[in-house]
Design a protein around this motif. Structure first.
Motif, PDB file in Angstrom:
ATOM      1  N   LYS A 156      -0.137 -18.893  -5.184  1.00 46.47           N
ATOM      2  CA  LYS A 156      -1.191 -19.896  -5.314  1.00 46.47           C
ATOM      3  C   LYS A 156      -1.685 -20.482  -3.986  1.00 46.47           C
ATOM      4  O   LYS A 156      -2.791 -20.985  -3.916  1.00 46.47           O
ATOM      5  CB  LYS A 156      -0.704 -21.071  -6.164  1.00 46.47           C
ATOM      6  CG  LYS A 156      -0.534 -20.787  -7.613  1.00 46.47           C
ATOM      7  CD  LYS A 156      -0.057 -22.051  -8.317  1.00 46.47           C
ATOM      8  CE  LYS A 156       0.222 -21.822  -9.773  1.00 46.47           C
ATOM      9  NZ  LYS A 156       0.734 -23.033 -10.429  1.00 46.47           N
ATOM     10  N   TYR A 157      -0.854 -20.439  -2.950  1.00 48.82           N
ATOM     11  CA  TYR A 157      -1.164 -21.204  -1.751  1.00 48.82           C
ATOM     12  C   TYR A 157      -1.421 -20.299  -0.560  1.00 48.82           C
ATOM     13  O   TYR A 157      -0.935 -19.187  -0.489  1.00 48.82           O
ATOM     14  CB  TYR A 157      -0.005 -22.163  -1.457  1.00 48.82           C
ATOM     15  CG  TYR A 157       0.385 -22.953  -2.676  1.00 48.82           C
ATOM     16  CD1 TYR A 157      -0.447 -23.945  -3.169  1.00 48.82           C
ATOM     17  CD2 TYR A 157       1.559 -22.675  -3.356  1.00 48.82           C
ATOM     18  CE1 TYR A 157      -0.112 -24.652  -4.315  1.00 48.82           C
ATOM     19  CE2 TYR A 157       1.906 -23.379  -4.496  1.00 48.82           C
ATOM     20  CZ  TYR A 157       1.073 -24.372  -4.972  1.00 48.82           C
ATOM     21  OH  TYR A 157       1.402 -25.058  -6.112  1.00 48.82           O
ATOM     22  N   GLY A 158      -2.178 -20.800   0.402  1.00 53.44           N
ATOM     23  CA  GLY A 158      -2.436 -20.057   1.620  1.00 53.44           C
ATOM     24  C   GLY A 158      -3.531 -19.019   1.443  1.00 53.44           C
ATOM     25  O   GLY A 158      -4.270 -19.007   0.467  1.00 53.44           O
ATOM     26  N   ILE A 159      -3.617 -18.158   2.431  1.00 55.52           N
ATOM     27  CA  ILE A 159      -4.600 -17.077   2.403  1.00 55.52           C
ATOM     28  C   ILE A 159      -3.853 -15.752   2.523  1.00 55.52           C
ATOM     29  O   ILE A 159      -2.752 -15.695   3.078  1.00 55.52           O
ATOM     30  CB  ILE A 159      -5.636 -17.228   3.544  1.00 55.52           C
ATOM     31  CG1 ILE A 159      -4.938 -17.270   4.895  1.00 55.52           C
ATOM     32  CG2 ILE A 159      -6.515 -18.448   3.328  1.00 55.52           C
ATOM     33  CD1 ILE A 159      -5.879 -17.217   6.074  1.00 55.52           C
ATOM     34  N   PRO A 160      -4.417 -14.659   2.015  1.00 52.05           N
ATOM     35  CA  PRO A 160      -3.719 -13.376   2.102  1.00 52.05           C
ATOM     36  C   PRO A 160      -3.555 -12.931   3.547  1.00 52.05           C
ATOM     37  O   PRO A 160      -4.469 -13.069   4.353  1.00 52.05           O
ATOM     38  CB  PRO A 160      -4.604 -12.414   1.320  1.00 52.05           C
ATOM     39  CG  PRO A 160      -5.870 -13.128   1.026  1.00 52.05           C
ATOM     40  CD  PRO A 160      -5.692 -14.566   1.331  1.00 52.05           C
ATOM     41  N   SER A 161      -2.376 -12.398   3.864  1.00 50.67           N
ATOM     42  CA  SER A 161      -2.115 -11.933   5.225  1.00 50.67           C
ATOM     43  C   SER A 161      -2.405 -10.445   5.376  1.00 50.67           C
ATOM     44  O   SER A 161      -2.536  -9.948   6.484  1.00 50.67           O
ATOM     45  CB  SER A 161      -0.669 -12.226   5.619  1.00 50.67           C
ATOM     46  OG  SER A 161       0.207 -11.611   4.714  1.00 50.67           O
ATOM     47  N   ASN A 162      -2.508  -9.735   4.257  1.00 51.89           N
ATOM     48  CA  ASN A 162      -2.769  -8.292   4.275  1.00 51.89           C
ATOM     49  C   ASN A 162      -3.903  -7.957   3.320  1.00 51.89           C
ATOM     50  O   ASN A 162      -4.219  -8.743   2.425  1.00 51.89           O
ATOM     51  CB  ASN A 162      -1.524  -7.516   3.833  1.00 51.89           C
ATOM     52  CG  ASN A 162      -0.353  -7.736   4.755  1.00 51.89           C
ATOM     53  OD1 ASN A 162      -0.515  -7.738   5.964  1.00 51.89           O
ATOM     54  ND2 ASN A 162       0.818  -7.930   4.179  1.00 51.89           N
ATOM     55  N   ASP A 163      -4.466  -6.766   3.487  1.00 47.11           N
ATOM     56  CA  ASP A 163      -5.444  -6.293   2.510  1.00 47.11           C
ATOM     57  C   ASP A 163      -4.767  -6.268   1.139  1.00 47.11           C
ATOM     58  O   ASP A 163      -3.650  -5.776   0.996  1.00 47.11           O
ATOM     59  CB  ASP A 163      -5.932  -4.891   2.862  1.00 47.11           C
ATOM     60  CG  ASP A 163      -6.824  -4.876   4.095  1.00 47.11           C
ATOM     61  OD1 ASP A 163      -7.329  -5.949   4.476  1.00 47.11           O
ATOM     62  OD2 ASP A 163      -7.008  -3.793   4.663  1.00 47.11           O
ATOM     63  N   ASN A 164      -5.431  -6.838   0.145  1.00 48.67           N
ATOM     64  CA  ASN A 164      -4.875  -6.892  -1.204  1.00 48.67           C
ATOM     65  C   ASN A 164      -5.894  -6.492  -2.263  1.00 48.67           C
ATOM     66  O   ASN A 164      -5.656  -6.643  -3.450  1.00 48.67           O
ATOM     67  CB  ASN A 164      -4.322  -8.292  -1.498  1.00 48.67           C
ATOM     68  CG  ASN A 164      -5.398  -9.376  -1.448  1.00 48.67           C
ATOM     69  OD1 ASN A 164      -6.557  -9.114  -1.110  1.00 48.67           O
ATOM     70  ND2 ASN A 164      -5.012 -10.591  -1.778  1.00 48.67           N
ATOM     71  N   THR A 165      -7.033  -5.977  -1.810  1.00 49.21           N
ATOM     72  CA  THR A 165      -8.150  -5.676  -2.697  1.00 49.21           C
ATOM     73  C   THR A 165      -8.797  -4.368  -2.262  1.00 49.21           C
ATOM     74  O   THR A 165      -8.847  -4.065  -1.080  1.00 49.21           O
ATOM     75  CB  THR A 165      -9.198  -6.808  -2.604  1.00 49.21           C
ATOM     76  OG1 THR A 165      -8.542  -8.054  -2.836  1.00 49.21           O
ATOM     77  CG2 THR A 165     -10.324  -6.639  -3.594  1.00 49.21           C
ATOM     78  N   MET A 166      -9.291  -3.611  -3.244  1.00 47.00           N
ATOM     79  CA  MET A 166     -10.044  -2.407  -2.897  1.00 47.00           C
ATOM     80  C   MET A 166     -11.268  -2.284  -3.783  1.00 47.00           C
ATOM     81  O   MET A 166     -11.242  -2.639  -4.953  1.00 47.00           O
ATOM     82  CB  MET A 166      -9.165  -1.176  -2.978  1.00 47.00           C
ATOM     83  CG  MET A 166      -8.604  -0.837  -4.310  1.00 47.00           C
ATOM     84  SD  MET A 166      -7.553   0.629  -4.178  1.00 47.00           S
ATOM     85  CE  MET A 166      -6.409   0.308  -5.495  1.00 47.00           C
TER      86      MET A 166
END
Length: 171
Positions: A156-166
């Motif tokens: 829920k918190y923060g921002i993604p640190s790695n690619d997580n979407t395609m």
């Protein structure tokens, strides 16, 4: 409801595989079932709560769930489901969020509990969709791009640190 009637309801639910159907004929197909009942293929879990019809309440996990049939969701259509729900064949996660209906227990969690799912089955060649994840590319689809998105972050918190979407395209 007196003890005798409740016993009859619980016995009937057990004999029916833990099922307690609700709704009316012709409505969207949903059923309320005891939590120990397996969710059938093609159905998703959309709500959890305690019900005396499914036995003692007040434990760590809720004892009742609402399940919904996804067979009426057409190509490119979407449905929302709790994250503990099985994902039907041909569907992929497009977003994570949190709602009270998908809290599986009384405890709190740092992870989202609901997913948006898209039905990729039957989409025409050349269609594109953005889905969560990086490694499970559906058969017959190719990756157009990979990127970061807060929509696909389970935490829920923060921002993604790695690619997580395609973004994928049907071949």
């Amino acid at each position: 409801m007196n003890g005798w009637r409740r016993g009859v309801v619980v016995l009937a639910a057990l004999l029916l595989g833990g099922s307690m159907t609700t709704g009316t004929a012709g409505a969207a197909t949903s059923q309320d079932v005891c939590g120990s009942t397996s969710t059938p293929a093609g159905w998703v879990e959309v709500r959890y709560w305690d019900s005396s019809q499914c036995g003692p309440t007040g434990g760590g996990m809720y004892n009742t769930k609402r399940i919904t049939d996804t067979s009426g969701v057409g190509p490119g259509g979407t449905v929302q489901a709790c994250t503990y729900s099985p994902v039907p064949a041909g569907f992929r996660v497009t977003r994570y969020s949190s709602v009270s209906d998908c809290e599986r227990s009384r405890g709190t969690s740092d992870y989202h509990n609901r997913t948006d799912l898209v039905n990729l089955t039957g989409l025409p060649t050349g269609s594109t969709r953005t889905i969560c994840g990086l490694f499970d590319v559906p058969a017959g689809w190719t990756v157009v791009s990979r990127h970061k998105s807060t929509n696909c972050q389970q935490y829920k918190y923060g921002i993604p640190s790695n690619d997580n979407t395609m973004t994928i395209r049907k071949s």
